[in-house]
Design a protein around this motif. Structure first.
Motif, short mmCIF file in Angstrom:
data_model
loop_
_atom_site.label_atom_id
_atom_site.label_comp_id
_atom_site.label_asym_id
_atom_site.label_seq_id
_atom_site.Cartn_x
_atom_site.Cartn_y
_atom_site.Cartn_z
N UNK A 157 0.82 -1.22 0.00
CA UNK A 157 0.00 0.00 0.00
C UNK A 157 0.85 1.27 0.00
N UNK A 158 2.13 1.14 0.35
CA UNK A 158 3.02 2.28 0.38
C UNK A 158 4.09 2.25 -0.70
N UNK A 159 4.31 1.09 -1.31
CA UNK A 159 5.35 0.97 -2.33
C UNK A 159 4.88 1.54 -3.67
N UNK A 160 5.66 2.48 -4.18
CA UNK A 160 5.38 3.06 -5.51
C UNK A 160 6.51 2.76 -6.48
N UNK A 161 7.40 1.82 -6.12
CA UNK A 161 8.60 1.54 -6.92
C UNK A 161 9.41 2.83 -7.10
N UNK A 162 9.28 3.74 -6.17
CA UNK A 162 9.93 5.05 -6.16
C UNK A 162 9.42 5.99 -7.25
N UNK A 163 8.32 5.61 -7.92
CA UNK A 163 7.70 6.51 -8.91
C UNK A 163 7.34 7.80 -8.18
N UNK A 164 7.68 8.92 -8.78
CA UNK A 164 7.44 10.23 -8.18
C UNK A 164 8.63 10.74 -7.42
N UNK A 193 -0.08 -0.13 -12.78
CA UNK A 193 0.52 0.60 -13.89
C UNK A 193 1.33 1.77 -13.33
N UNK A 194 2.15 2.39 -14.17
CA UNK A 194 2.91 3.58 -13.76
C UNK A 194 1.95 4.69 -13.34
N UNK A 223 -1.03 4.30 -11.99
CA UNK A 223 -1.56 3.94 -10.67
C UNK A 223 -0.51 4.20 -9.58
N UNK A 224 0.75 3.89 -9.90
CA UNK A 224 1.82 4.16 -8.94
C UNK A 224 1.96 5.66 -8.69
N UNK A 225 1.83 6.46 -9.74
CA UNK A 225 1.91 7.92 -9.59
C UNK A 225 0.73 8.44 -8.76
N UNK A 226 -0.45 7.88 -8.97
CA UNK A 226 -1.61 8.26 -8.16
C UNK A 226 -1.37 7.93 -6.69
N UNK A 227 -0.80 6.75 -6.44
CA UNK A 227 -0.50 6.34 -5.06
C UNK A 227 0.54 7.29 -4.45
N UNK A 228 1.55 7.65 -5.23
CA UNK A 228 2.57 8.60 -4.78
C UNK A 228 1.92 9.92 -4.35
N UNK A 229 1.00 10.41 -5.17
CA UNK A 229 0.34 11.68 -4.87
C UNK A 229 -0.47 11.59 -3.58
N UNK A 230 -1.14 10.47 -3.37
CA UNK A 230 -1.93 10.28 -2.14
C UNK A 230 -1.01 10.21 -0.92
N UNK A 231 0.07 9.43 -1.03
CA UNK A 231 1.00 9.24 0.09
C UNK A 231 1.67 10.56 0.47
#
Length: 83
Positions: A36-43, A68-69, A71-79
């Motif tokens: 839930x916290x891993x974004x593969x460092x995207x962002x 997807x990238x 989705x990872x960017x969206x997660x980064x923005x939320x975190x």
């Protein structure tokens, strides 16, 4: 997709401080990654920092957490709170 730490982990402690999202923590036996916290460092970075520092190459993509990238960017923005 998030990353996962395999049983090959030697508990060397180098990956945890590299994670900009705080997704890596000490598990019962080895380090673990919170999907839930891993974004593969995207962002944050171009490549996952934990993979870059791991001396035993035990941090592959987690096939059970495909994202997807975008989705990872969206997660980064939320975190990070960066809308």
């Amino acid at each position: 997709m998030s990353l996962i730490i395999t049983d090959d982990c030697i508990n060397c402690d180098v990956c945890e401080p590299e994670c900009p999202n705080g997704a890596i923590s000490q598990g019962e036996e080895i380090y673990v990654i919170d999907p839930n916290l891993c974004t593969e460092c995207v962002g944050h970075y171009d490549e996952p920092q934990c993979q870059q520092v791991c001396p035993v190459d035990c941090i592959p993509l987690d096939e059970n957490n495909v994202e997807s990238k975008d989705e990872l960017m969206d997660k980064y923005r939320i975190i990070t709170g960066k809308a």
